[in-house]
Motif scaffolding. Structure first.
Motif, PDB file in Angstrom:
ATOM      1  N   GLY A 120      -3.476   3.714  -2.708  1.00 14.71           N
ATOM      2  CA  GLY A 120      -2.304   4.587  -2.699  1.00 14.71           C
ATOM      3  C   GLY A 120      -2.011   5.221  -1.362  1.00 14.71           C
ATOM      4  O   GLY A 120      -0.853   5.467  -1.017  1.00 14.71           O
ATOM      5  N   SER A 121      -3.054   5.485  -0.568  1.00 12.41           N
ATOM      6  CA  SER A 121      -2.800   6.203   0.677  1.00 12.41           C
ATOM      7  C   SER A 121      -2.439   5.251   1.820  1.00 12.41           C
ATOM      8  O   SER A 121      -2.028   5.694   2.884  1.00 12.41           O
ATOM      9  CB  SER A 121      -3.998   7.063   1.063  1.00 12.41           C
ATOM     10  N   LEU A 122      -2.578   3.954   1.580  1.00  9.86           N
ATOM     11  CA  LEU A 122      -2.145   2.995   2.604  1.00  9.86           C
ATOM     12  C   LEU A 122      -0.726   2.533   2.300  1.00  9.86           C
ATOM     13  O   LEU A 122      -0.299   2.550   1.144  1.00  9.86           O
ATOM     14  CB  LEU A 122      -3.079   1.787   2.629  1.00  9.86           C
ATOM     15  N   SER A 123      -0.031   2.096   3.320  1.00  4.93           N
ATOM     16  CA  SER A 123       1.335   1.623   3.112  1.00  4.93           C
ATOM     17  C   SER A 123       1.328   0.242   2.466  1.00  4.93           C
ATOM     18  O   SER A 123       0.296  -0.437   2.419  1.00  4.93           O
ATOM     19  CB  SER A 123       2.067   1.567   4.445  1.00  4.93           C
ATOM     20  N   GLY A 124       2.496  -0.152   1.978  1.00  7.57           N
ATOM     21  CA  GLY A 124       2.629  -1.487   1.409  1.00  7.57           C
ATOM     22  C   GLY A 124       2.202  -2.543   2.404  1.00  7.57           C
ATOM     23  O   GLY A 124       1.497  -3.494   2.080  1.00  7.57           O
ATOM     24  N   GLU A 125       2.622  -2.331   3.656  1.00 12.08           N
ATOM     25  CA  GLU A 125       2.294  -3.299   4.700  1.00 12.08           C
ATOM     26  C   GLU A 125       0.781  -3.397   4.889  1.00 12.08           C
ATOM     27  O   GLU A 125       0.218  -4.494   4.972  1.00 12.08           O
ATOM     28  CB  GLU A 125       2.958  -2.879   6.013  1.00 12.08           C
ATOM     29  N   GLU A 126       0.108  -2.244   4.958  1.00 14.12           N
ATOM     30  CA  GLU A 126      -1.339  -2.257   5.183  1.00 14.12           C
ATOM     31  C   GLU A 126      -2.074  -2.906   4.016  1.00 14.12           C
ATOM     32  O   GLU A 126      -3.060  -3.627   4.198  1.00 14.12           O
ATOM     33  CB  GLU A 126      -1.851  -0.833   5.410  1.00 14.12           C
ATOM     34  N   ASN A 127      -1.581  -2.661   2.803  1.00 15.61           N
ATOM     35  CA  ASN A 127      -2.178  -3.315   1.641  1.00 15.61           C
ATOM     36  C   ASN A 127      -2.011  -4.830   1.718  1.00 15.61           C
ATOM     37  O   ASN A 127      -2.922  -5.578   1.363  1.00 15.61           O
ATOM     38  CB  ASN A 127      -1.561  -2.765   0.352  1.00 15.61           C
ATOM     39  N   CYS A 128      -0.842  -5.264   2.192  1.00 17.71           N
ATOM     40  CA  CYS A 128      -0.608  -6.708   2.345  1.00 17.71           C
ATOM     41  C   CYS A 128      -1.586  -7.306   3.346  1.00 17.71           C
ATOM     42  O   CYS A 128      -2.125  -8.397   3.143  1.00 17.71           O
ATOM     43  CB  CYS A 128       0.806  -6.982   2.850  1.00 17.71           C
ATOM     44  N   ARG A 129      -1.788  -6.591   4.444  1.00 24.34           N
ATOM     45  CA  ARG A 129      -2.714  -7.086   5.461  1.00 24.34           C
ATOM     46  C   ARG A 129      -4.102  -7.283   4.867  1.00 24.34           C
ATOM     47  O   ARG A 129      -4.770  -8.272   5.118  1.00 24.34           O
ATOM     48  CB  ARG A 129      -2.812  -6.090   6.629  1.00 24.34           C
TER      49      ARG A 129
END
Lengths: 256, 215
Positions: free
Chosen positions: B80-89
């Protein structure tokens, strides 16, 4: 069966992710984990100077403190990070190739990198300031730090496994480890301690890692009362229990 | 190809043991899309997690050939605390996919706009599902496991999802679990009904409906 390559990818991905989530949205982010211990050790050195306390002959205060505090922190922080590794990243077990052990390994590696950077920063600045760098045995320093990390990892793995069964471990853990700070001879060479006291203290495996680092770093320092194999035995025992717990823990995790 | 062999899963509950999956043997063969119909609590998500390998069966085994996705749905897997982009990475890395390609594809597919760079905890459940769906489409799997995909976005987004799967048909198959017959009709040619821990297979979706509605 998944290959070693997949596991490397997974551990690396978790490691990168940990650097982002560790201090949340804080501006300095991961840098905090380096700044904090550097400040802490500098502060201790400040006390030494302020109260006119000296390091043992032939050693600078910063170097003496760093060789004590860094291995101790390496043990302590690694264990603490391992303890919460699964709880903090449970969501990741959602991906089939992420195993509980990967979460632990990533944290162990990140903590090792962090503490080594702290150590190198402190010792490097000192060497620049003094204009010379003499390390008697880099190998012993590395082995000492490695054993401290291994002790933290294996002990943390046991705590982490237990925490899956009982959350009270997380409350007990700080109380359990607090005395260790004073029982690890961080501020005294083990040689200088009275014999009776020393014989009890060397039962603590963390002391052996600190002494090993000091013995390797300072040319005149001789750690006579330690045995590098002693922490190794602890690591093996902890690892055995920790890994056995990990095997059974995964099943329990699914239910929660 | 995914084959279940005598898979059993039992959860302990305060009122005794709940046999969610009762010695299920089933072959999700070839490239055809299969829907699994089941009422709430029938064990659909458990079945999908076991197929994915997120969970282990209490007894029996699962044989997988080719790459299998994680269970794609609304929940789980995102920090939850990471952005969508960071989760994708992160996901791209653990699957050994090209990180920038995955990020680019997902950004375009999920249509999250600026939210793509904001923490996932600020997302609505529909946005999370769109991110999860786009991300799974960005990585090539031989089998996609989808958990209740129907509520993902509006009609236009659903159309897009169907198209994405159609483009992949022949190369990949989809296993969808849902409690809605319409979803399964949209995506699948075959259907199974999960009921009382057993999986009943039907070549015609209408036959499946009869059993499903009779319950």
């Amino acid at each position: 069966m998944r290959g070693a390559m997949t596991q490397l990818q997974v551990v690396y991905a978790i490691l990168l992710r940990e650097t982002k989530t560790r201090f949340g949205a804080h501006q300095l982010g991961y840098l905090w984990s380096i700044v904090q211990p550097v400040l802490w050790i500098t502060m201790f050195a400040g006390f030494y100077y302020a109260f006119g306390r000296m390091a043992p002959p032939g050693m600078s205060v910063i170097a003496f403190l760093a060789t004590g505090i860094v291995p101790y922190s390496l043990f302590r922080e690694t264990a603490g990070r391992c303890l919460s590794a699964i709880e903090a990243n449970k969501g990741l077990l959602f991906y089939p190739q992420v195993r509980p052990l990967d979460l632990v390994i990533a944290r162990v590696l990140l903590e090792a990198v962090t503490q080594v950077v702290v150590f190198v920063l402190l010792m490097g600045s000192l060497a620049l300031y003094e204009g010379q760098l003499r390390v008697e045995s880099p190998l012993r320093v590395v082995v000492g730090l490695g054993l401290a990390s291994g002790l933290g990892a294996s002990f943390g793995l046991v705590c982490c496994g237990l925490s899956v069964y009982s959350r009270s471990i997380e409350q007990l853990y700080p109380a359990m480890l607090r005395p260790l700070f004073w029982l690890s001879a961080i501020f005294h060479p083990v040689d200088s301690l009275p014999k009776g006291f020393r014989d009890i203290l060397v039962l603590n495996p963390v002391i052996h890692t600190i002494e090993l680092v000091r013995d390797g770093w300072f040319p005149g320092y001789h750690a006579r009362h330690i045995d590098p194999w002693y922490p190794v035995v602890w690591i093996l025992v902890f690892s055995f229990f920790g890994l056995s717990l990990e095997r059974t823990a995964r099943k329990r995790l699914e239910l929660s | 190809m995914i084959e279940l062999e005598k898979v059993t899963k039992i959860y302990p509950t305060p009122s005794g043991l709940n046999v969610v999956l009762d010695t299920i043997s089933f072959n999700f063969a070839g490239q055809s899309n299969i829907g699994v119909l089941g009422k709430n609590g029938a064990g659909k998500s458990t079945l999908l997690r076991i197929i994915a390998g997120t969970e282990q069966p209490d007894s029996g085994s699962v044989h997988r050939q080719g790459s299998v996705s994680w269970p794609i749905g609304f929940s789980g897997g995102f920090n939850g605390s990471l952005s969508g982009e960071e989760n994708c990475r992160f996901v791209a890395r653990i699957y050994g996919a090209e990180v920038d390609e995955v990020v680019g594809f997902t950004m375009e597919f999920a249509e999250l706009g600026e939210y793509f760079y904001m923490p996932v905890k600020t997302y609505s459940s529909g946005m999370r599902a769109r991110l999860a769906f786009g991300l799974s489409m960005a990585i090539e799997f031989d089998a996609y496991l989808v958990d209740e995909v129907t509520a993902v976005g509006d009609a236009r987004f659903q159309q897009k999802c169907r198209k994405a799967f159609q483009e992949r048909s022949g190369r990949s198959c989809v296993i969808i679990v849902s409690h809605q017959l319409t979803t399964i009709k949209d995506y699948c040619n075959h259907c199974a009904v999960l009921r009382d821990g057993r999986l009943h297979y039907f070549t015609s979706i209408d036959d499946a409906r009869r059993l499903y509605e009779a319950a």
